[in-house]
Design a protein around this motif. Structure first.
Motif, PDB file in Angstrom:
ATOM      1  N   HIS A  29     -92.152  52.730 -49.608  1.00 22.53           N
ATOM      2  CA  HIS A  29     -91.834  54.103 -49.224  1.00 22.53           C
ATOM      3  C   HIS A  29     -90.381  54.464 -49.544  1.00 22.53           C
ATOM      4  O   HIS A  29     -90.066  55.643 -49.744  1.00 22.53           O
ATOM      5  CB  HIS A  29     -92.129  54.300 -47.737  1.00 22.53           C
ATOM      6  CG  HIS A  29     -93.592  54.150 -47.422  1.00 22.53           C
ATOM      7  ND1 HIS A  29     -94.517  55.137 -47.664  1.00 22.53           N
ATOM      8  CD2 HIS A  29     -94.297  53.109 -46.911  1.00 22.53           C
ATOM      9  CE1 HIS A  29     -95.717  54.723 -47.303  1.00 22.53           C
ATOM     10  NE2 HIS A  29     -95.613  53.497 -46.853  1.00 22.53           N
ATOM     11  N   THR A  30     -89.512  53.474 -49.630  1.00 18.82           N
ATOM     12  CA  THR A  30     -88.125  53.776 -50.002  1.00 18.82           C
ATOM     13  C   THR A  30     -88.052  54.297 -51.439  1.00 18.82           C
ATOM     14  O   THR A  30     -87.183  55.122 -51.757  1.00 18.82           O
ATOM     15  CB  THR A  30     -87.235  52.534 -49.861  1.00 18.82           C
ATOM     16  OG1 THR A  30     -87.664  51.517 -50.791  1.00 18.82           O
ATOM     17  CG2 THR A  30     -87.312  51.969 -48.442  1.00 18.82           C
TER      18      THR A  30
ATOM     19  N   TRP B 103     -90.426  56.089 -52.993  1.00 18.37           N
ATOM     20  CA  TRP B 103     -90.916  57.468 -53.075  1.00 18.37           C
ATOM     21  C   TRP B 103     -89.925  58.449 -52.463  1.00 18.37           C
ATOM     22  O   TRP B 103     -89.834  59.595 -52.912  1.00 18.37           O
ATOM     23  CB  TRP B 103     -92.301  57.573 -52.457  1.00 18.37           C
ATOM     24  CG  TRP B 103     -93.233  56.526 -53.002  1.00 18.37           C
ATOM     25  CD1 TRP B 103     -94.126  55.771 -52.321  1.00 18.37           C
ATOM     26  CD2 TRP B 103     -93.329  56.094 -54.370  1.00 18.37           C
ATOM     27  NE1 TRP B 103     -94.778  54.900 -53.155  1.00 18.37           N
ATOM     28  CE2 TRP B 103     -94.304  55.076 -54.415  1.00 18.37           C
ATOM     29  CE3 TRP B 103     -92.689  56.468 -55.554  1.00 18.37           C
ATOM     30  CZ2 TRP B 103     -94.649  54.435 -55.605  1.00 18.37           C
ATOM     31  CZ3 TRP B 103     -93.026  55.828 -56.734  1.00 18.37           C
ATOM     32  CH2 TRP B 103     -93.997  54.832 -56.748  1.00 18.37           C
ATOM     33  N   ARG B 104     -89.170  58.016 -51.462  1.00 17.56           N
ATOM     34  CA  ARG B 104     -88.094  58.885 -50.955  1.00 17.56           C
ATOM     35  C   ARG B 104     -87.013  59.064 -52.018  1.00 17.56           C
ATOM     36  O   ARG B 104     -86.471  60.153 -52.189  1.00 17.56           O
ATOM     37  CB  ARG B 104     -87.506  58.286 -49.677  1.00 17.56           C
ATOM     38  CG  ARG B 104     -88.487  58.256 -48.509  1.00 17.56           C
ATOM     39  CD  ARG B 104     -87.816  57.838 -47.211  1.00 17.56           C
ATOM     40  NE  ARG B 104     -88.802  57.718 -46.142  1.00 17.56           N
ATOM     41  CZ  ARG B 104     -89.338  56.565 -45.719  1.00 17.56           C
ATOM     42  NH1 ARG B 104     -88.932  55.423 -46.272  1.00 17.56           N
ATOM     43  NH2 ARG B 104     -90.240  56.557 -44.764  1.00 17.56           N
TER      44      ARG B 104
ATOM     45  N   ARG C  68     -88.472  61.366 -54.685  1.00 18.32           N
ATOM     46  CA  ARG C  68     -88.568  62.734 -54.165  1.00 18.32           C
ATOM     47  C   ARG C  68     -87.192  63.398 -54.193  1.00 18.32           C
ATOM     48  O   ARG C  68     -87.063  64.587 -54.533  1.00 18.32           O
ATOM     49  CB  ARG C  68     -89.135  62.705 -52.746  1.00 18.32           C
ATOM     50  CG  ARG C  68     -89.273  64.065 -52.067  1.00 18.32           C
ATOM     51  CD  ARG C  68     -90.268  64.981 -52.801  1.00 18.32           C
ATOM     52  NE  ARG C  68     -90.494  66.229 -52.082  1.00 18.32           N
ATOM     53  CZ  ARG C  68     -91.544  66.468 -51.299  1.00 18.32           C
ATOM     54  NH1 ARG C  68     -92.475  65.539 -51.111  1.00 18.32           N
ATOM     55  NH2 ARG C  68     -91.677  67.630 -50.697  1.00 18.32           N
TER      56      ARG C  68
ATOM     57  N   TYR D  30     -97.894  58.159 -47.173  1.00 22.12           N
ATOM     58  CA  TYR D  30     -97.243  58.384 -48.468  1.00 22.12           C
ATOM     59  C   TYR D  30     -96.899  59.849 -48.686  1.00 22.12           C
ATOM     60  O   TYR D  30     -96.200  60.177 -49.644  1.00 22.12           O
ATOM     61  CB  TYR D  30     -98.155  57.905 -49.599  1.00 22.12           C
ATOM     62  CG  TYR D  30     -98.249  56.402 -49.708  1.00 22.12           C
ATOM     63  CD1 TYR D  30     -97.519  55.711 -50.667  1.00 22.12           C
ATOM     64  CD2 TYR D  30     -99.066  55.668 -48.852  1.00 22.12           C
ATOM     65  CE1 TYR D  30     -97.601  54.335 -50.779  1.00 22.12           C
ATOM     66  CE2 TYR D  30     -99.155  54.289 -48.948  1.00 22.12           C
ATOM     67  CZ  TYR D  30     -98.417  53.623 -49.908  1.00 22.12           C
ATOM     68  OH  TYR D  30     -98.494  52.258 -50.005  1.00 22.12           O
TER      69      TYR D  30
ATOM     70  N   ARG E  83     -95.548  62.015 -46.351  1.00 19.72           N
ATOM     71  CA  ARG E  83     -94.586  62.603 -45.424  1.00 19.72           C
ATOM     72  C   ARG E  83     -93.622  63.504 -46.191  1.00 19.72           C
ATOM     73  O   ARG E  83     -93.462  63.360 -47.411  1.00 19.72           O
ATOM     74  CB  ARG E  83     -93.871  61.478 -44.672  1.00 19.72           C
ATOM     75  CG  ARG E  83     -94.796  60.780 -43.659  1.00 19.72           C
ATOM     76  CD  ARG E  83     -94.177  59.547 -43.032  1.00 19.72           C
ATOM     77  NE  ARG E  83     -94.121  58.416 -43.937  1.00 19.72           N
ATOM     78  CZ  ARG E  83     -93.918  57.158 -43.543  1.00 19.72           C
ATOM     79  NH1 ARG E  83     -93.772  56.892 -42.257  1.00 19.72           N
ATOM     80  NH2 ARG E  83     -93.868  56.179 -44.417  1.00 19.72           N
TER      81      ARG E  83
ATOM     82  N   ASP F 213     -90.696  63.814 -47.040  1.00 25.39           N
ATOM     83  CA  ASP F 213     -89.658  63.339 -47.961  1.00 25.39           C
ATOM     84  C   ASP F 213     -90.185  62.287 -48.939  1.00 25.39           C
ATOM     85  O   ASP F 213     -89.403  61.584 -49.581  1.00 25.39           O
ATOM     86  CB  ASP F 213     -88.473  62.778 -47.177  1.00 25.39           C
ATOM     87  CG  ASP F 213     -88.849  61.584 -46.300  1.00 25.39           C
ATOM     88  OD1 ASP F 213     -90.056  61.375 -46.064  1.00 25.39           O
ATOM     89  OD2 ASP F 213     -87.930  60.873 -45.845  1.00 25.39           O
ATOM     90  N   GLU F 214     -91.530  62.168 -49.065  1.00 30.90           N
ATOM     91  CA  GLU F 214     -92.089  61.187 -49.999  1.00 30.90           C
ATOM     92  C   GLU F 214     -92.885  61.901 -51.089  1.00 30.90           C
ATOM     93  O   GLU F 214     -92.435  62.914 -51.618  1.00 30.90           O
ATOM     94  CB  GLU F 214     -92.918  60.149 -49.231  1.00 30.90           C
ATOM     95  CG  GLU F 214     -92.060  59.304 -48.292  1.00 30.90           C
ATOM     96  CD  GLU F 214     -92.753  58.067 -47.796  1.00 30.90           C
ATOM     97  OE1 GLU F 214     -93.485  57.425 -48.583  1.00 30.90           O
ATOM     98  OE2 GLU F 214     -92.588  57.714 -46.607  1.00 30.90           O
ATOM     99  N   LEU F 215     -94.050  61.405 -51.442  1.00 37.21           N
ATOM    100  CA  LEU F 215     -94.832  62.004 -52.512  1.00 37.21           C
ATOM    101  C   LEU F 215     -95.300  63.396 -52.129  1.00 37.21           C
ATOM    102  O   LEU F 215     -95.617  63.662 -50.970  1.00 37.21           O
ATOM    103  CB  LEU F 215     -96.043  61.127 -52.843  1.00 37.21           C
ATOM    104  CG  LEU F 215     -95.770  59.695 -53.283  1.00 37.21           C
ATOM    105  CD1 LEU F 215     -97.087  58.968 -53.538  1.00 37.21           C
ATOM    106  CD2 LEU F 215     -94.901  59.663 -54.539  1.00 37.21           C
TER     107      LEU F 215
END
Length: 547
Positions: free
Chosen positions: A248-249, A251-252, A255, A286, A288, A290-292
């Protein structure tokens, strides 16, 4: 279709261009960027909002481009950067978005970084870019753990060290020609930041992210409690190799890059992930804010043709995914799946041939159902033609590495990747020039019933149903409403309403049933008598909300 206040990707319908098989522009039998560019007007007429382009980077093509040797160039097989720039320019002039496929989990064993790692030897900085490990056993001749590759066989290959002796092993969750990057090495993240910026600077509108649940592996690389799960299911099941929290880091970080570009020029990019996880609530993590932006919802690909099952899976997606504020991204097919006509025509009796007429009716009904749902949708090329799977390709024509790894031709994906039929009555059906010796996968003679030319000339064809459905998505105000209301339904019937007066009903049974409303439907996947909903048919109505 998006309103001015909503980003385009929230309800866009995107068309997957599997580049090898869409259209050939230089008569070598393989689809390319010039061919794709020549087909953009067709896609604009069909009514989609943009294209997802499969990987076109330099590659040995052992997995048809998903083994990348250079992320910032174009493979000569497909053209060059000028061809890519012209495609983006022409697409934008037609109002079409361009989403580029990116492959961050693994690269080609020909990638310069991997070749450097092989030459540098154990303990080197170069090997930190990948997952190199000592083998088990007294002489290190056993793999470091029991993981299996998605395409079959062990997930580890032993290398010969620069001094000629058998040495360390490297991890590849797909084929030995596709070593996995080690994202715990910070320089890997820096490399892909540059890759994203390179293509964003060339005007792409976003990225489809291959294996978005991958990238990070458990740092200790322990044995898996179910080592064959990934291999048997061809799905991301091994919890030690997929869906690690650190992903997830990334994708942030990606983003933030897209947000930076959006803030600079006011355009809206999207990141759409191939997120194969057990439940919709897992996928929601995934998505959220601030992600995808998006993640493919794959559940409908595996849902049986049953009204209750479809309602359950659609409801779960709308509850768990839409609750994040992200749209559900619906799919019924892609380049890795059996075509829907054949899938929906399969008999429950083993060994019985698919009923392609029934499969075609169900596939078109499923498409209208998907297009009526809130969210975005991705269509796989050729689905609008009603193409079935090509199931009788000669063994010597098969190219999928899964076949080579497993020895099982039926496990391969070649059958959904046969080049599209555009015109004419015999191969190559307008896909390539007459001077081409052959197409990279052979087209069957029966493709003459599915050409673009033939179906566009027939106003009652499935092509026109797709085109009409896409047009109505843009023009019916109720289909801009993100809410969905289930209607009371009978066994085998699925019905829902959106906005003021739009109703979609699907008959999942093999016999006509009473329609929920009198009168001729606004659109239906099969002709319906007044007051009836035909077998295996979806229909749309505009009704008086007060009625």
């Amino acid at each position: 279709m998006a309103t001015p206040s909503a980003p385009w990707w929230r309800d866009a319908v995107m068309y997957q261009v599997y580049l090898r098989s869409f259209r050939d522009g230089n008569s070598d039998g393989v689809g390319d960027l010039r061919g794709a560019r020549s087909g953009l007007a067709y896609l604009s007429t069909l009514g989609v909002d943009g294209v997802w382009i499969s990987p076109c980077f330099p590659s040995p093509q052992r997995d048809h481009g998903y083994d990348v040797s250079d992320y910032c160039a174009i493979d000569p097989l497909f053209g060059d950067l000028d061809d890519f720039d012209l495609l983006v320019r022409d697409a934008h002039q037609l109002g079409l978005k361009v989403v580029l496929d990116i492959v961050p989990n693994h690269c080609s064993s020909d990638h310069p970084r991997f070749q450097e790692a092989l030459a540098a030897g154990p303990g080197s900085e170069a090997r930190r870019w990948f997952h190199f490990a000592e083998g088990r056993g007294a002489d290190g001749s056993l793999p470091p753990n029991n993981w299996r590759a998605m395409f079959g066989g062990p997930a580890w290959t032993r290398v010969v060290e620069p001094d000629g002796r058998p040495g360390q092993w490297y991890l590849h969750m797909f084929t030995p020609h596709q070593p996995d990057w080690n994202w715990r090495t910070p320089e890997v993240a820096d490399l892909f930041d540059k890759v994203l910026r390179f293509w964003l600077d060339r005007g792409v509108d976003g990225f489809r992210i291959d294996v978005a649940v991958g990238l990070f592996k458990h740092p200790d690389l322990p044995d898996s409690p179910d080592p064959t799960a990934d291999e048997d299911a061809r799905d991301a099941i091994n919890p030690l190799a997929w869906n690690q929290p650190e992903v997830h880091t990334v994708w942030r970080r990606w983003r933030a890059i897209c947000d930076e570009y959006d803030a600079y020029d006011g355009k809206q990019r999207t990141l759409v992930g191939e997120v194969a996880v057990p439940t919709p609530s897992d996928q929601a993590l995934y998505l959220r804010p601030d992600e995808l932006h998006q993640a493919f919802y794959f559940d409908l690909l595996h849902t049986p043709w049953d009204a209750s099952a479809f309602r359950e899976r659609i409801g779960a997606a709308l509850h768990d995914i839409a609750s994040t504020g992200a749209p559900v991204t619906w799919v019924l097919n892609n380049h890795d799946q059996q075509r829907t006509v054949t899938r929906y025509g399969q008999s429950v009796l083993p060994g019985q041939e698919p009923d392609l007429d029934r499969g075609a009716a169900r596939a078109l009904a499923a498409a209208l159902l998907m297009l009526a749902l809130p969210g975005s949708a991705y269509l796989y090329q050729g689905e609008e033609l009603g193409l079935p799977e090509v199931t009788d390709l000669p063994l010597d024509a098969l190219t999928d590495p899964i076949v080579a790894a497993t020895g099982r031709p039926e496990a391969g994906r070649d059958g959904c990747r046969v080049p599209l039929p555009w015109s004419g009555t015999k191969p190559p059906f307008g896909f390539t020039g007459a001077e081409a010796d052959r197409t990279w996968l052979p087209q069957p003679d029966w493709f003459d019933r599915y050409t673009v030319q033939l179906l566009r000339a027939n106003g009652d064809s499935c092509w026109h149903t797709y085109r009409d459905g896409l047009q109505l998505r843009r023009t019916v105000p109720a289909l801009r409403d993100p809410a969905l209301r289930w209607l009371a339904d009978d066994d085998g019937i699925l019905a829902f309403a959106r906005g003021e007066g739009f109703v979609c009903a699907v008959n999942f049974t093999d016999a006509p049933v009473p329609a929920p409303f009198r009168g001729t439907p606004l659109l239906s996947s099969q002709p319906c008598d007044d007051g009836k909903l035909a077998a295996n048919t979806a229909a749309w109505w505009i009704v008086d909300p007060a009625a």
